[in-house]
Design an enzyme around this catalytic site. Structure first.
Site, PDB file in Angstrom:
ATOM      1  N   ARG A  12      16.816 -24.352 -11.844  1.00 43.75           N
ATOM      2  CA  ARG A  12      18.018 -23.539 -11.998  1.00 43.75           C
ATOM      3  C   ARG A  12      17.919 -22.545 -13.156  1.00 43.75           C
ATOM      4  O   ARG A  12      18.885 -22.283 -13.858  1.00 43.75           O
ATOM      5  CB  ARG A  12      19.260 -24.417 -12.158  1.00 43.75           C
ATOM      6  CG  ARG A  12      19.481 -25.380 -11.027  1.00 43.75           C
ATOM      7  CD  ARG A  12      19.663 -24.682  -9.684  1.00 43.75           C
ATOM      8  NE  ARG A  12      19.774 -25.659  -8.620  1.00 43.75           N
ATOM      9  CZ  ARG A  12      18.733 -26.106  -7.914  1.00 43.75           C
ATOM     10  NH1 ARG A  12      17.514 -25.634  -8.142  1.00 43.75           N
ATOM     11  NH2 ARG A  12      18.895 -27.013  -6.982  1.00 43.75           N
ATOM     12  N   SER A  47      28.093 -27.118  -6.795  1.00 47.22           N
ATOM     13  CA  SER A  47      27.866 -28.073  -7.890  1.00 47.22           C
ATOM     14  C   SER A  47      28.226 -27.404  -9.208  1.00 47.22           C
ATOM     15  O   SER A  47      27.639 -26.376  -9.563  1.00 47.22           O
ATOM     16  CB  SER A  47      26.404 -28.530  -7.908  1.00 47.22           C
ATOM     17  OG  SER A  47      26.096 -29.211  -6.713  1.00 47.22           O
ATOM     18  N   GLU A  98      26.855 -25.071 -14.147  1.00 46.72           N
ATOM     19  CA  GLU A  98      25.941 -24.266 -13.343  1.00 46.72           C
ATOM     20  C   GLU A  98      26.481 -22.874 -13.057  1.00 46.72           C
ATOM     21  O   GLU A  98      25.726 -21.909 -13.064  1.00 46.72           O
ATOM     22  CB  GLU A  98      25.615 -24.982 -12.031  1.00 46.72           C
ATOM     23  CG  GLU A  98      24.566 -24.273 -11.203  1.00 46.72           C
ATOM     24  CD  GLU A  98      24.080 -25.102 -10.044  1.00 46.72           C
ATOM     25  OE1 GLU A  98      23.856 -24.529  -8.966  1.00 46.72           O
ATOM     26  OE2 GLU A  98      23.911 -26.331 -10.198  1.00 46.72           O
TER      27      GLU A  98
END
Length: 367
Positions: A154, A236, A359
């Site tokens: 990520r 998420s 995130e």
């Protein structure tokens, strides 16, 4: 998430030339501006954005003919504003494999390399060849190979400070000779393998894999449905934390722990054979420590926050399908979302000493 206030101005770039022109002008004016793809991974404060939002809407997919393309592969150039799932659908229909497990991921193609999107055992880094990038350090458009983007879990060089705008991405996919029954890449995720009734490493129909991934995502509220508030989220909300192996041992035995690929610790001793061959004497303390990825969902649940959890009077709640998602129950403010996120971070830190990182991109908010 259907929260947040308005921008002062919104500009839409329909072509790559538009994107370069608008971005260069906005950068030169030195006023606040935001580059926005689909907005699915962005949460803006209720006060809105005090500047210009540039929407990335250049679309298109083309095959790049090159003698350097390996046999059995196909190289695609995808414009940054192309809808990601529409791209996956088009590739699946043509029998091109490599991103089928990324079905249902929201957003635009240009955002994919920014945080190296991944799901169900596939990551963009597996197939990314290069990107076309408007680099503000040089004010020039250049092609950057994937190897220079520092793609990780990520994250990427773009997310960590490489300033500029992604104009297009090049993917290197596998071309199936059997167009009637094209096969996927090896299934690399246990939950997906179980849903398909196969074992990890097996190959299945690429079309069946896409259908199965979409069903799995929908069961977790990860496919947008206007009538289902569990899908009014940014996916998420927290990344799975990565900690040292030493720290991971302090967690309960049943805590999910996944070794992170990368530098492996060197053996504690040097064999006589290695010494005779000229190898240096290894010093154990100099070996890098193995890193472990934890399950953010497990940490959240074990800190006492269950599916559907809501703070009193809040319009935001944890999804009733998936504890990693913070959702808008229909009347949430951005402040409600941020407050719940901070509470979750606090609970996990108090219980396990782990600090969860959001995130989504947050503007005017702290979580």
């Amino acid at each position: 998430m259907r929260v947040g206030g308005p921008a002062d101005e919104v500009i839409t770039a329909e072509t790559s030339d538009d994107l370069v022109r608008h971005a260069s002008r906005l950068w030169a004016e030195d006023e606040p501006w935001m580059l926005l793809g689909g907005g699915s991974n962005t949460v803006v404060s209720d006060d809105g954005f005090p500047g210009t939002v540039l929407l990335v809407r250049n679309t298109g997919i083309e095959v790049v003919e090159s003698d350097a393309t390996p046999a059995g592969r196909v190289r695609l150039r995808v414009q940054a504003g192309h809808d990601w799932d529409q791209l996956v659908e088009a590739c699946v229909e043509r029998g091109w494999s490599g991103i089928e497990a990324l079905s249902g991921v929201p957003g635009r193609a240009g955002a994919a390399p920014v945080q190296n999107i991944g799901a169900y055992g596939q990551e963009l880094s597996d197939v990314l060849h290069s990107i076309t990038f408007l680099d503000f350090a040089s004010d020039e458009v250049r092609r950057i190979p994937a190897a220079e983007l520092a793609l990780g879990y990520r994250t990427s060089a773009i997310k960590e400070g490489l300033a500029g705008v992604v104009l297009s991405i090049d993917l290197l996919l596998w071309a199936n000779e059997d167009r009637n029954n094209p096969m996927s890449g090896p299934v690399a995720y246990g939950q997906l393998a179980d849903a398909l009734g196969v074992t990890v490493g097996d190959r299945v129909s690429i079309r069946e894999l896409r259908r199965t991934v979409l069903r799995l995502r929908a069961s977790k509220g990860m496919v947008l449905d206007a009538d289902d508030h569990d899908t009014w989220s940014s996916g998420s909300f927290f990344t799975n934390p990565i900690v040292t192996e030493h720290f991971a041992r302090s967690l309960p035995l049943d805590a999910p722990k996944f070794p992170v690929p990368g530098a492996e610790p060197a053996p504690a001793v040097t064999s006589l054979e290695d010494l005779a061959a000229g190898a240096p004497l290894r010093i154990p303390d100099a070996a890098p420590e193995r890193m472990i990825k934890l399950s953010a969902a497990w940490l959240i649940e074990r800190s006492g926050i269950s599916r559907g959890y809501r703070l009193p009077g809040s319009g935001a709640a944890v999804s009733s399908k998936h504890t990693l998602a913070i959702t808008n129950r229909g009347a949430s403010s951005a402040a409600d979302v941020a407050e719940l996120a901070r509470f979750i971070v606090q609970r996990v830190q108090q219980e396990f000493g782990v600090v969860l990182a959001p995130e989504p991109n947050l503007y005017g908010l702290e979580a």
